[in-house]
Write an enzyme that holds these catalytic residues in place. Structure first.
Site, short mmCIF file in Angstrom:
data_model
loop_
_atom_site.label_atom_id
_atom_site.label_comp_id
_atom_site.label_asym_id
_atom_site.label_seq_id
_atom_site.Cartn_x
_atom_site.Cartn_y
_atom_site.Cartn_z
N ARG A 188 -84.02 35.78 -53.70
CA ARG A 188 -84.91 36.95 -53.63
C ARG A 188 -85.39 37.38 -55.00
NH1 ARG A 188 -81.79 36.55 -49.37
NH2 ARG A 188 -82.39 37.45 -47.35
N ASP B 143 -71.43 32.93 -42.40
CA ASP B 143 -71.29 31.84 -43.37
C ASP B 143 -69.84 31.59 -43.76
OD1 ASP B 143 -73.96 31.23 -43.46
OD2 ASP B 143 -74.39 32.37 -45.27
#
Length: 416
Positions: A18, A303
């Site tokens: 990002r 995850d």
């Protein structure tokens, strides 16, 4: 073999992606210390370079010279996202705005992952997108107008949320993203997007002209990478490690919550709250007890489920993961990968469409691990071998470079 020492980890992968993408939109120079040098983040930088956004390394500082997407260049070849779902999905929210055609491709693994989940909202906004039956390659064509939408997220996904938010930054009218189940909130935090809560749902508001902040920063260590060493230290007698300056974003710390409830000796020292919470994590060997894991934890644990399964194998009691069907469409089918490898190692494991279960503690045997080219499967079984003293031979150890190329060096440092 005990795990001991104090270490810092490479920059958080989600934040690094990002940081690069958002800096690319802002005219001027942005500087990032501890930007992740994994393959996935390199894919983001490579795609931006093809679009005309320059970046360079000055020793350990990444410098990005951003500019408005209206000034981006048409790439001479298809954009290649490698194995990176974050690159392909977030970048798509910007590609729909460009005044020229572009094509986005990826490796074989990424080309099997579902893209309809971003094609649908971006098409509703006016994006002109063609796909290979909902998969890569994606072709983007100039649109007459991109307009804001009100979009309830169909699944808890920071990637879908971020793709729509990025599209909304340059769309006519307001875009409102409605989130029923929390997902990673790095995009909202880093861009400073306003949001409200109503009836238990989060409403994220995006408008054209939203000011883009200077995000120059030192990127905190990756909590998902830290997870492997946290579990290793908990399982290995005599272990005592401290992980410094780790991201403690509350949408990423479900693993710490679960492990603490299992009896893990985990102490956190906060060092920063904004824009991203950061702290030091100390972990010592502990006797773990398996607990029920509520499905509400799963989106912010997704995850870390592979390495959590190792903790479950060595803990006492019933371990069960349900509501995790998203694991089926990761870099590989992680449910199948975990179940097959644990069974190959001699464990009794039950498989479900949306998870798996077993009873612990169980001993596992020396075996050859099929990683399916998945970095998190590889690191999970590397830690299993190191922490439990059982030889685990990985068929593709190099696949860890997708997210954590420094993994084996740090593993050696903590056990030397």
């Amino acid at each position: 073999m005990a795990f001991r020492g104090t270490i810092s980890l490479p920059g958080d992968k989600s934040i690094s992606h990002r940081a690069a993408l958002f800096a690319a939109l802002r005219k001027g120079e942005s500087r990032f210390v501890n930007f992740s040098k994994n393959d996935d983040c390199a894919s983001t930088l490579s795609c931006l370079k093809q679009l005309g956004v320059a970046s360079r390394w000055q020793e350990d500082v990444l410098i990005i010279n951003g500019m408005s997407p209206a000034e981006w260049h048409q790439p001479a070849a298809p954009l290649y996202a490698g194995n990176s779902g974050t690159t392909s999905r977030l970048l798509s929210g910007l590609l729909i705005h460009l005044p020229f055609a572009t094509q986005l491709t990826g490796d074989n693994s990424l080309s099997r992952r579902p893209m309809e989940r971003i094609i649908t909202p971006l098409s509703q906004m006016g994006g002109q997108i063609e796909s290979a039956d909902g998969h890569l390659p994606l072709s983007f064509y100039p649109a007459k107008e991109i307009h804001g939408i009100h979009y309830p997220l169909p699944v808890a996904s920071a990637q879908i949320k971020s793709a729509v938010a990025l599209a909304g930054l340059y769309a006519e009218g307001e875009t409102i993203i409605i989130e029923s189940t929390p997902s990673r909130d790095h995009t909202e935090r880093m861009l400073g997007l306003p949001f409200t809560y109503k009836d238990g749902r989060k409403y994220i508001h995006v408008k054209k002209g939203h000011p883009l902040p200077d995000l120059s920063m030192t990127i905190p260590g990756d909590i998902s990478s830290a997870a492997f060493f946290i579990v290793a230290a908990l399982l290995t007698p005599g272990s005592d490690i401290t992980l410094q300056n780790i991201s403690l974003n509350p949408t990423r710390t479900a693993l710490l919550t679960v492990l603490k409830h299992m009896g893990g000796a985990i102490d956190i020292t906060p060092v920063q709250e904004k824009p991203e919470p950061i702290g030091h994590i100390r972990v010592r060997h502990s006797r773990l007890q398996n607990i029920p894991i509520d499905q509400s934890f799963i989106p912010n644990l997704i995850d870390e489920i592979p390495i959590l399964s190792l903790a479950g194998v060595k803990a006492v009691g019933h371990f069960e993961i349900r509501g995790a069907s998203e694991l089926r469409v990761k870099e590989t089918d992680r449910i199948r990968a975990l179940v097959e490898n644990w069974r190959r190692a001699g464990l009794s494991v039950k498989e479900f469409d949306d998870g798996f279960s077993f009873c612990g503690p169980q001993q596992f045997e020396k075996t050859r691990i099929t990683t399916f080219g998945d970095h998190r499967i590889a690191m999970t079984f590397a830690i299993a071998g190191a922490a439990c003293g059982t030889e685990m031979t990985l068929d593709d150890p190099d696949c860890v470079s997708v997210s954590f190329p420094e993994f084996f060096n740090i593993l050696d440092r903590l056990t030397s």
